[in-house]
Motif scaffolding. Structure first.
Motif, PDB file in Angstrom:
ATOM      1  N   UNK A   1       0.819  -1.192   0.000  1.00  0.00           N
ATOM      2  CA  UNK A   1       0.000   0.000   0.000  1.00  0.00           C
ATOM      3  C   UNK A   1       0.864   1.258   0.000  1.00  0.00           C
ATOM      4  N   UNK A   2       0.199   2.396   0.025  1.00  0.00           N
ATOM      5  CA  UNK A   2       0.894   3.676   0.047  1.00  0.00           C
ATOM      6  C   UNK A   2      -0.022   4.689   0.718  1.00  0.00           C
ATOM      7  N   UNK A   3       0.534   5.405   1.676  1.00  0.00           N
ATOM      8  CA  UNK A   3      -0.254   6.409   2.385  1.00  0.00           C
ATOM      9  C   UNK A   3      -0.598   7.554   1.437  1.00  0.00           C
ATOM     10  N   UNK A   4      -1.885   7.899   1.381  1.00  0.00           N
ATOM     11  CA  UNK A   4      -2.360   8.964   0.494  1.00  0.00           C
ATOM     12  C   UNK A   4      -3.105   9.999   1.323  1.00  0.00           C
ATOM     13  N   UNK A   5      -2.746  11.236   1.169  1.00  0.00           N
ATOM     14  CA  UNK A   5      -3.402  12.336   1.871  1.00  0.00           C
ATOM     15  C   UNK A   5      -4.876  12.376   1.460  1.00  0.00           C
ATOM     16  N   UNK A   6      -5.811  12.296   2.427  1.00  0.00           N
ATOM     17  CA  UNK A   6      -7.242  12.316   2.073  1.00  0.00           C
ATOM     18  C   UNK A   6      -7.657  13.543   1.273  1.00  0.00           C
ATOM     19  N   UNK A   7      -6.941  14.657   1.468  1.00  0.00           N
ATOM     20  CA  UNK A   7      -7.298  15.868   0.715  1.00  0.00           C
ATOM     21  C   UNK A   7      -7.142  15.675  -0.792  1.00  0.00           C
ATOM     22  N   UNK A   8      -6.288  14.727  -1.193  1.00  0.00           N
ATOM     23  CA  UNK A   8      -6.094  14.495  -2.624  1.00  0.00           C
ATOM     24  C   UNK A   8      -7.341  13.891  -3.257  1.00  0.00           C
ATOM     25  N   UNK A   9      -8.041  13.041  -2.511  1.00  0.00           N
ATOM     26  CA  UNK A   9      -9.310  12.508  -3.030  1.00  0.00           C
ATOM     27  C   UNK A   9     -10.354  13.620  -3.128  1.00  0.00           C
ATOM     28  N   UNK A  10     -10.322  14.536  -2.178  1.00  0.00           N
ATOM     29  CA  UNK A  10     -11.290  15.640  -2.189  1.00  0.00           C
ATOM     30  C   UNK A  10     -11.092  16.547  -3.399  1.00  0.00           C
ATOM     31  N   UNK A  11      -9.906  16.508  -3.991  1.00  0.00           N
ATOM     32  CA  UNK A  11      -9.653  17.330  -5.172  1.00  0.00           C
ATOM     33  C   UNK A  11     -10.389  16.806  -6.404  1.00  0.00           C
ATOM     34  N   UNK A  12     -10.918  15.587  -6.317  1.00  0.00           N
ATOM     35  CA  UNK A  12     -11.571  14.974  -7.471  1.00  0.00           C
ATOM     36  C   UNK A  12     -13.002  14.540  -7.120  1.00  0.00           C
ATOM     37  N   UNK A  13     -13.856  15.493  -6.756  1.00  0.00           N
ATOM     38  CA  UNK A  13     -15.215  15.122  -6.335  1.00  0.00           C
ATOM     39  C   UNK A  13     -16.066  14.538  -7.452  1.00  0.00           C
TER      40      UNK A  13
END
Length: 354
Positions: free
Chosen positions: A216-228
């Motif tokens: 796996x790889x840690x992903x900043x949750x804000x990055x998902x929010x950039x693609x609503x």
């Protein structure tokens, strides 16, 4: 007849493709015994295999590359791990030779791609078939130093086989063996639980699978929010944040099972992911990696055979995932998706000569 698989414990991709081959062997020769030896967690192996009656043997046949994370290698830690492996291999070999001989039947060793499988096959006087798109000789050699010595030992082991089943996206593997090239080596999607399938069909945004392998790889949750305008799916569990456009796969559902519903996949270069996504016509957004020799062959195959976009690690970490951009078209024709069947048929042919 016993088919005994020595599967690499480096990540989950080797186990996924080996399981696909064993599924076909079970269909074609249901009376044969199958054994799968690896240190991949048993629940993961059972999920990949999707069938009963396969003997699971807890064995570490190789180290592969110790990784700092899903996109980075640790050569020094790999050397130390190889030294520890060499200490326990003799006892493991003795144990597995006894177990196999107790079965009192002919055996064929299928290896993907631990060099120590050559020692097992020699002890058993059994045929040895390599199934892979690379060997650890070509992975270790570029690092030099102590890993160069391990590369030389691995190459000597690979030259002892009877046959190489060459997977797509392969390195040179010039081991002087008879060989057969394969199509895409992967399983097929399984039906989803009806309630979860209905939930997926009700999502209006394009579905994007996110996967970086077993580590796996840690992903900043804000990055998902950039693609609503996109909905993301991930196999991760505890670390998944609660976001309206992010769903964690329920236990027992593989990413492959969702590919028929997905438009794109976001992740690292990986053989099994590439095979599964290409077979299901899923576009690949691939985060580049530069310290693992297999990657050059994977990316070359990606450009030739898949709709794709390549991302730098910096772009990935900044959330510049390019999901709003068109995919680059493959430069060559598609690969056949029957590599697992081809491998099973050839293994059966060799085994019948035992």
């Amino acid at each position: 007849m016993l088919i005994y698989v020595c599967s690499s414990s480096h990540g989950f991709g080797h186990a996924a493709r080996d399981a696909a081959v064993l599924q076909w062997i079970r269909k074609l020769r249901p009376a044969w015994d199958l054994a799968f030896s690896s240190m991949v967690p048993e629940p993961v192996l059972k999920q990949f295999l999707g069938m009963q009656g396969v003997a699971l043997r807890r064995c570490r046949w190789d180290v592969g590359m110790v990784q700092a994370d899903a996109l980075g290698s640790d050569p020094d830690a790999t050397v130390h791990a190889l030294e520890r492996l060499n200490e326990h291999l003799p006892a493991q070999l003795d144990r597995e030779v006894r177990w196999i001989r107790d079965r009192q039947q002919p055996v064929l060793v299928l290896a993907d791609c631990p060099p120590a499988a050559a020692d097992l096959a020699r002890r058993l006087q059994a045929p040895l078939i390599w199934l892979s798109n690379f060997g650890w000789d070509e992975i270790y050699a570029p690092f030099g130093g102590a890993l160069e010595r391990h590369a030389q030992r691995a190459r000597m082991a690979y030259q002892q086989g009877d046959l190489l089943l060459r997977c797509p996206f392969s390195l040179s593997m010039d081991w002087g063996l008879p060989e057969q090239s394969l199509g895409l080596v992967c399983s097929s999607p399984r039906p989803l639980p009806s309630a979860f399938e209905q939930r997926m069909r009700e999502i209006e945004q394009p579905l994007v699978m996110v996967g970086f392998g077993g580590l796996g790889l840690s992903i900043d949750p804000d990055l998902f929010r950039r693609w609503p305008e996109h909905h993301f799916l991930t196999a991760a569990s505890d670390a998944v944040p609660r976001l309206p456009n992010l769903t964690s796969l329920p236990h027992g559902i593989r990413p492959l099972d969702l590919f028929p519903f997905c438009e794109r996949h976001l992740g690292k270069p990986g053989f099994s992911t590439f095979c599964e996504a290409i077979a299901q016509e899923v576009g690949l957004h691939v985060v580049e990696r530069r310290d693992f020799a297999e990657v050059s062959a994977l990316l070359s195959g990606l450009r030739q055979h898949a709709a794709h976009r390549l991302l730098s690690r910096d772009a990935f970490c900044l959330g510049d995932w390019q999901l709003d951009q068109p995919l680059h078209s493959a430069t060559s024709g598609p690969l056949s998706a029957d590599g697992a069947l081809q491998a099973a048929q050839r293994i059966i042919t060799v085994a019948n000569q035992c």
